[in-house]
Write a protein that holds these residues in place. Structure first.
Motif, PDB file in Angstrom:
ATOM      1  N   GLY A  83       0.786  -1.041   0.031  1.00 13.48           N
ATOM      2  CA  GLY A  83      -0.008   0.063  -0.006  1.00 13.48           C
ATOM      3  C   GLY A  83       0.910   1.394   0.201  1.00 13.48           C
ATOM      4  N   PHE A  84       1.893   1.059  -0.625  1.00 10.31           N
ATOM      5  CA  PHE A  84       2.999   2.567  -0.628  1.00 10.31           C
ATOM      6  C   PHE A  84       2.546   3.400  -1.911  1.00 10.31           C
ATOM      7  CE2 PHE A  84       5.522  -1.026   1.368  1.00 10.31           C
ATOM      8  CZ  PHE A  84       5.774  -0.489   2.549  1.00 10.31           C
ATOM      9  N   GLY A  85       2.504   4.595  -1.440  1.00  8.16           N
ATOM     10  CA  GLY A  85       2.196   5.549  -2.291  1.00  8.16           C
ATOM     11  C   GLY A  85       3.234   6.543  -2.659  1.00  8.16           C
ATOM     12  N   VAL A  86       4.327   6.612  -1.730  1.00  5.03           N
ATOM     13  CA  VAL A  86       5.728   7.461  -1.717  1.00  5.03           C
ATOM     14  C   VAL A  86       6.815   6.279  -1.415  1.00  5.03           C
ATOM     15  CG1 VAL A  86       6.829   9.255  -1.168  1.00  5.03           C
ATOM     16  CG2 VAL A  86       4.072   9.467  -1.135  1.00  5.03           C
ATOM     17  N   ILE A  87       7.713   6.167  -2.261  1.00  2.00           N
ATOM     18  CA  ILE A  87       8.884   5.882  -1.837  1.00  2.00           C
ATOM     19  C   ILE A  87      10.133   6.731  -1.699  1.00  2.00           C
ATOM     20  CG2 ILE A  87      10.969   4.360  -2.706  1.00  2.00           C
ATOM     21  CD1 ILE A  87       8.965   2.505  -4.093  1.00  2.00           C
ATOM     22  N   VAL A  88      10.891   6.754  -0.643  1.00  2.00           N
ATOM     23  CA  VAL A  88      11.865   7.802  -0.283  1.00  2.00           C
ATOM     24  C   VAL A  88      13.120   7.027  -0.044  1.00  2.00           C
ATOM     25  CG1 VAL A  88      12.534   9.424   1.378  1.00  2.00           C
ATOM     26  CG2 VAL A  88      10.089   9.011   1.113  1.00  2.00           C
ATOM     27  N   GLN A 112       3.240   6.678  -6.323  1.00  2.65           N
ATOM     28  CA  GLN A 112       2.647   7.764  -7.222  1.00  2.65           C
ATOM     29  C   GLN A 112       3.825   8.846  -7.283  1.00  2.65           C
ATOM     30  OE1 GLN A 112      -1.049   8.239  -4.294  1.00  2.65           O
ATOM     31  NE2 GLN A 112      -1.432   9.282  -6.313  1.00  2.65           N
ATOM     32  N   LEU A 113       4.494   8.720  -6.199  1.00  2.14           N
ATOM     33  CA  LEU A 113       5.595   9.753  -5.936  1.00  2.14           C
ATOM     34  C   LEU A 113       7.132   9.217  -5.402  1.00  2.14           C
ATOM     35  CD1 LEU A 113       6.865  12.767  -5.683  1.00  2.14           C
ATOM     36  CD2 LEU A 113       5.811  12.808  -3.531  1.00  2.14           C
ATOM     37  N   VAL A 114       8.008   9.460  -6.101  1.00  2.00           N
ATOM     38  CA  VAL A 114       9.686   9.150  -5.851  1.00  2.00           C
ATOM     39  C   VAL A 114      10.032  10.481  -5.185  1.00  2.00           C
ATOM     40  CG1 VAL A 114      11.691   8.350  -6.509  1.00  2.00           C
ATOM     41  CG2 VAL A 114       9.541   6.964  -7.127  1.00  2.00           C
ATOM     42  N   ILE A 115      10.622  10.282  -3.952  1.00  3.06           N
ATOM     43  CA  ILE A 115      11.517  11.554  -3.408  1.00  3.06           C
ATOM     44  C   ILE A 115      12.728  11.057  -3.015  1.00  3.06           C
ATOM     45  CG2 ILE A 115      11.679  13.030  -1.642  1.00  3.06           C
ATOM     46  CD1 ILE A 115       8.785  13.308  -1.329  1.00  3.06           C
ATOM     47  N   ALA A 116      13.738  11.528  -3.389  1.00  2.00           N
ATOM     48  CA  ALA A 116      15.327  11.208  -3.301  1.00  2.00           C
ATOM     49  C   ALA A 116      16.082  12.464  -3.101  1.00  2.00           C
ATOM     50  CB  ALA A 116      15.748  10.267  -4.251  1.00  2.00           C
ATOM     51  N   GLU A 117      17.315  12.403  -2.372  1.00  2.00           N
ATOM     52  CA  GLU A 117      18.228  13.414  -2.468  1.00  2.00           C
ATOM     53  C   GLU A 117      18.655  14.076  -3.743  1.00  2.00           C
ATOM     54  OE1 GLU A 117      21.095  12.544   0.357  1.00  2.00           O
ATOM     55  OE2 GLU A 117      20.036  11.954   1.806  1.00  2.00           O
ATOM     56  N   SER A 118      18.731  13.076  -4.675  1.00  2.00           N
ATOM     57  CA  SER A 118      19.063  13.363  -6.081  1.00  2.00           C
ATOM     58  C   SER A 118      18.682  12.374  -6.920  1.00  2.00           C
ATOM     59  CB  SER A 118      20.667  13.743  -6.333  1.00  2.00           C
ATOM     60  OG  SER A 118      21.524  12.453  -5.971  1.00  2.00           O
ATOM     61  N   ILE A 130       6.070   8.043 -18.020  1.00  4.26           N
ATOM     62  CA  ILE A 130       4.905   7.548 -17.740  1.00  4.26           C
ATOM     63  C   ILE A 130       3.998   7.983 -16.567  1.00  4.26           C
ATOM     64  CG2 ILE A 130       6.354   5.324 -18.269  1.00  4.26           C
ATOM     65  CD1 ILE A 130       6.804   4.706 -15.278  1.00  4.26           C
ATOM     66  N   GLY A 131       4.126   9.029 -16.130  1.00  4.07           N
ATOM     67  CA  GLY A 131       3.241   9.722 -15.129  1.00  4.07           C
ATOM     68  C   GLY A 131       3.790   9.532 -13.674  1.00  4.07           C
ATOM     69  N   LEU A 132       4.914   9.124 -13.407  1.00  2.00           N
ATOM     70  CA  LEU A 132       5.353   8.777 -12.067  1.00  2.00           C
ATOM     71  C   LEU A 132       5.994  10.122 -11.775  1.00  2.00           C
ATOM     72  CD1 LEU A 132       6.068   6.989  -9.652  1.00  2.00           C
ATOM     73  CD2 LEU A 132       8.114   6.264 -10.646  1.00  2.00           C
ATOM     74  N   LEU A 133       5.404  10.593 -10.556  1.00  2.00           N
ATOM     75  CA  LEU A 133       6.017  11.947 -10.095  1.00  2.00           C
ATOM     76  C   LEU A 133       7.298  11.842  -9.167  1.00  2.00           C
ATOM     77  CD1 LEU A 133       2.855  13.605  -8.761  1.00  2.00           C
ATOM     78  CD2 LEU A 133       4.016  14.299 -10.882  1.00  2.00           C
ATOM     79  N   THR A 134       8.186  12.723  -9.476  1.00  5.67           N
ATOM     80  CA  THR A 134       9.615  12.733  -8.638  1.00  5.67           C
ATOM     81  C   THR A 134       9.798  14.071  -8.063  1.00  5.67           C
ATOM     82  OG1 THR A 134      10.709  13.341 -10.736  1.00  5.67           O
ATOM     83  CG2 THR A 134      10.567  10.979 -10.101  1.00  5.67           C
ATOM     84  N   SER A 135      10.484  13.964  -7.075  1.00  2.45           N
ATOM     85  CA  SER A 135      11.116  15.210  -6.395  1.00  2.45           C
ATOM     86  C   SER A 135      12.259  15.011  -5.444  1.00  2.45           C
ATOM     87  CB  SER A 135       9.990  15.894  -5.424  1.00  2.45           C
ATOM     88  OG  SER A 135      10.301  16.910  -4.742  1.00  2.45           O
ATOM     89  N   THR A 136      12.782  16.258  -5.306  1.00  4.21           N
ATOM     90  CA  THR A 136      14.173  16.180  -4.086  1.00  4.21           C
ATOM     91  C   THR A 136      13.651  17.121  -3.058  1.00  4.21           C
ATOM     92  OG1 THR A 136      15.293  17.992  -5.435  1.00  4.21           O
ATOM     93  CG2 THR A 136      15.674  15.681  -6.100  1.00  4.21           C
TER      94      THR A 136
END
Length: 256
Positions: A83-88, A112-118, A130-136
């Motif tokens: 049930g994960f929506g975010v991977i950090v 839905q979202l991937v957050i990483a330092e870089s 493909i519509g997968l959101l990313t952010s730092t």
């Protein structure tokens, strides 16, 4: 008109170097990760979808998301059923090979979202397409936990205009459908499209004529043997490769 936004749902998975913390998250516990806790760096595309997983090319990929992660903590279906929506993660998310299966497996798992330092460039572009959101931006995490809607602008900051449009539309296919809806005839006025089309016509024409057609005609016309056919076909392949390398310049010269 209100600013486009998205609500990120689901649990947050934070793969840490502490294997026990990761195990607890996978077991269903929502663990509060301390800012001092070290997140895993350099999660490669090979860890997200190992080579043997890449034989799949559909939603099956989601069942094997991150099964190659170092330590062997993540098993088949763990991400999809968690049930994960975010991977950090830490630095350099998506390093390694450029395989598109990696972000696809995450998206298919419900992420839905991937957050990483870089985030590595090719992985990031594949995710956008493909519509997968990313952010730092780690400050998004408490906002997501509070159930806030996040403006799409948060995910397009720093992108070029085309990439921002792709992210804003939810991926490359959605962007293209929206952009070209009812306007396919306009492609013939697009110089970039015409240049690519003429270039590909040269390449395909060279393939059909030199590799398949010419050897057969010549051998049958002159009563040659199978050895002659092979020699001619190999010559045709070499000619095709040469022409393909010049296809772009030929299109520019004779096309647009």
């Amino acid at each position: 008109m209100s600013e486009p936004s998205v609500r990120i749902t689901g649990r947050i998975l934070s793969p840490t170097e502490d294997a026990e913390l990761l195990r607890r998250q996978l077991a269903g516990e929502d663990v509060a990760i301390s800012p001092d806790e070290k997140l895993i760096d350099n999660i490669s595309t090979d860890e997200m979808t190992p080579g043997w997983v890449c034989y799949y090319f559909d939603e099956t990929l989601a069942r094997f998301c991150l099964v190659g992660l170092r330590g062997g903590s993540i098993q088949k279906d763990a991400i999809k059923s968690g049930g994960f929506g975010v991977i950090v993660s830490g630095r350099s998310k998506g390093c390694g090979s450029s395989r598109e299966t990696a972000p696809y497996s995450e998206l298919g798992s419900g992420v839905q979202l991937v957050i990483a330092e870089s985030i590595e460039k090719i992985y990031g572009q594949n995710a956008q397409n493909i519509g997968l959101l990313t952010s730092t931006d780690f400050s998004l995490l408490p906002r997501i936990q509070r159930g806030e809607e996040i403006p799409i602008a948060e995910f397009t900051r720093g992108l070029d205009p085309n990439s921002a449009q792709i992210v804003g539309h939810g991926g490359l296919f959605a962007y293209t459908r929206r952009r070209m809806a009812g306007r396919y005839a306009l492609l013939f006025k697009d110089k970039v499209f015409l240049r690519y089309a003429i270039s590909q016509a040269f390449v395909l024409g060279g393939l059909l004529v030199f590799v398949f057609g010419a050897p057969t005609v010549l051998v049958r016309s002159f009563g040659g043997s199978i050895a002659d056919f092979i020699i001619l076909q190999m010559s045709g392949i070499a000619t095709f490769i040469l022409c393909a390398n010049f296809a772009g310049s030929l299109a520019a010269r004779f096309g647009v």
